[in-house]
Write a protein that holds these residues in place. Structure first.
Motif, PDB file in Angstrom:
ATOM      1  N   GLU A 131       0.972  -1.185   0.009  1.00 39.65           N
ATOM      2  CA  GLU A 131       0.056   0.048  -0.012  1.00 39.65           C
ATOM      3  C   GLU A 131       0.628   1.336  -0.066  1.00 39.65           C
ATOM      4  O   GLU A 131       0.754   2.122  -0.652  1.00 39.65           O
ATOM      5  CB  GLU A 131      -0.844  -0.012   1.108  1.00 39.65           C
ATOM      6  CG  GLU A 131      -1.819  -0.954   1.077  1.00 39.65           C
ATOM      7  CD  GLU A 131      -2.978  -1.141   2.188  1.00 39.65           C
ATOM      8  OE1 GLU A 131      -2.523  -0.590   3.541  1.00 39.65           O
ATOM      9  OE2 GLU A 131      -3.920  -1.939   2.317  1.00 39.65           O
ATOM     10  N   GLU A 134       2.406   1.521  -3.426  1.00 33.69           N
ATOM     11  CA  GLU A 134       1.107   2.217  -4.382  1.00 33.69           C
ATOM     12  C   GLU A 134       1.168   3.906  -4.160  1.00 33.69           C
ATOM     13  O   GLU A 134       0.913   4.325  -5.104  1.00 33.69           O
ATOM     14  CB  GLU A 134      -0.080   1.419  -3.939  1.00 33.69           C
ATOM     15  CG  GLU A 134      -0.133   0.017  -4.611  1.00 33.69           C
ATOM     16  CD  GLU A 134      -1.333  -0.559  -4.115  1.00 33.69           C
ATOM     17  OE1 GLU A 134      -2.413   0.050  -3.412  1.00 33.69           O
ATOM     18  OE2 GLU A 134      -1.604  -1.739  -4.632  1.00 33.69           O
ATOM     19  N   ARG A 135       1.113   4.364  -3.065  1.00 35.86           N
ATOM     20  CA  ARG A 135       0.931   5.447  -2.642  1.00 35.86           C
ATOM     21  C   ARG A 135       2.198   6.487  -3.296  1.00 35.86           C
ATOM     22  O   ARG A 135       2.223   7.439  -3.954  1.00 35.86           O
ATOM     23  CB  ARG A 135       0.773   6.053  -1.268  1.00 35.86           C
ATOM     24  CG  ARG A 135      -0.462   5.641  -0.333  1.00 35.86           C
ATOM     25  CD  ARG A 135      -0.571   6.240   0.841  1.00 35.86           C
ATOM     26  NE  ARG A 135       0.435   5.493   1.810  1.00 35.86           N
ATOM     27  CZ  ARG A 135       0.253   4.331   2.340  1.00 35.86           C
ATOM     28  NH1 ARG A 135      -0.455   3.719   2.159  1.00 35.86           N
ATOM     29  NH2 ARG A 135       1.325   4.132   3.146  1.00 35.86           N
ATOM     30  N   LYS A 138       1.805   6.407  -7.024  1.00 38.95           N
ATOM     31  CA  LYS A 138       0.734   7.436  -7.567  1.00 38.95           C
ATOM     32  C   LYS A 138       1.455   8.792  -7.500  1.00 38.95           C
ATOM     33  O   LYS A 138       0.998   9.665  -8.359  1.00 38.95           O
ATOM     34  CB  LYS A 138      -0.497   7.281  -6.763  1.00 38.95           C
ATOM     35  CG  LYS A 138      -1.354   5.961  -7.129  1.00 38.95           C
ATOM     36  CD  LYS A 138      -2.462   5.792  -6.203  1.00 38.95           C
ATOM     37  CE  LYS A 138      -3.052   4.243  -6.354  1.00 38.95           C
ATOM     38  NZ  LYS A 138      -4.103   3.978  -5.332  1.00 38.95           N
TER      39      LYS A 138
END
Length: 172
Positions: A131, A134-135, A138
């Protein structure tokens, strides 16, 4: 094969095992064959299964010595990748495989790269680290080209997906 990768996008490369995904990233990283890569490209490369350290630095020293960011930013990235408290004083050569991967990924996002190549970056990461990754992806302003079999990860971060099959590549 001939194809063009747009700047600033998050690009997934998929395909069956042995189809050449990792080899393609290696060629991007090392400017092999007939690749045309901008001279302004600063490439950071995370290689699958290259997570062993031999230096005698601590986690904090390792990141601090390889980044121009302020301490607060370094701590923020390390914290997001689950390096907290005494973890910062661990010797990098004593890290587990998962810890070493988290450290390498942290260092890549703190580097002065504008293109990141990530070969199976989610391998050996727990859900919290995935997670966080992913941050980071992005929020990253540059181009990221990554290889993975993780369909949820692709869905969460990829702008574009290419698939290699039968020695050809096509956008899907």
């Amino acid at each position: 094969m001939s194809f063009q990768l747009p700047l600033g996008k998050k690009i997934a490369i998929t395909g069956p095992n042995g189809s050449g995904k990792s080899t393609l990233l290696y060629h991007f990283a090392n400017n092999k064959s007939r690749l045309t890569i901008s001279p302004k490209a600063e490439i950071g490369f995370f290689r699958q299964m290259s997570y062993q350290f031999t230096c005698d630095e601590t986690v904090w020293q390792f990141v601090k010595n390889r980044s121009d960011y302020e301490d607060g930013m370094l701590r923020s990235v390390l914290h997001a990748m689950q390096f907290i408290g005494t973890d910062l004083r661990k010797k990098v050569k004593a890290l587990s495989g998962g810890e070493a991967i988290r450290l390498q990924l942290s260092q890549l996002f703190l580097g002065e790269n504008n293109i990141l190549l990530l070969d199976e970056p989610t391998n050996f990461l727990d859900i919290h680290a995935v997670e966080a990754l992913e941050r980071f992806i992005k929020a990253y302003q540059g181009t990221i080209i990554f290889v993975t079999h993780d369909q949820a990860f692709i869905k969460n971060v990829a702008d574009i997906q290419f698939e290699i099959k039968e020695k050809d590549i096509e956008q899907i």
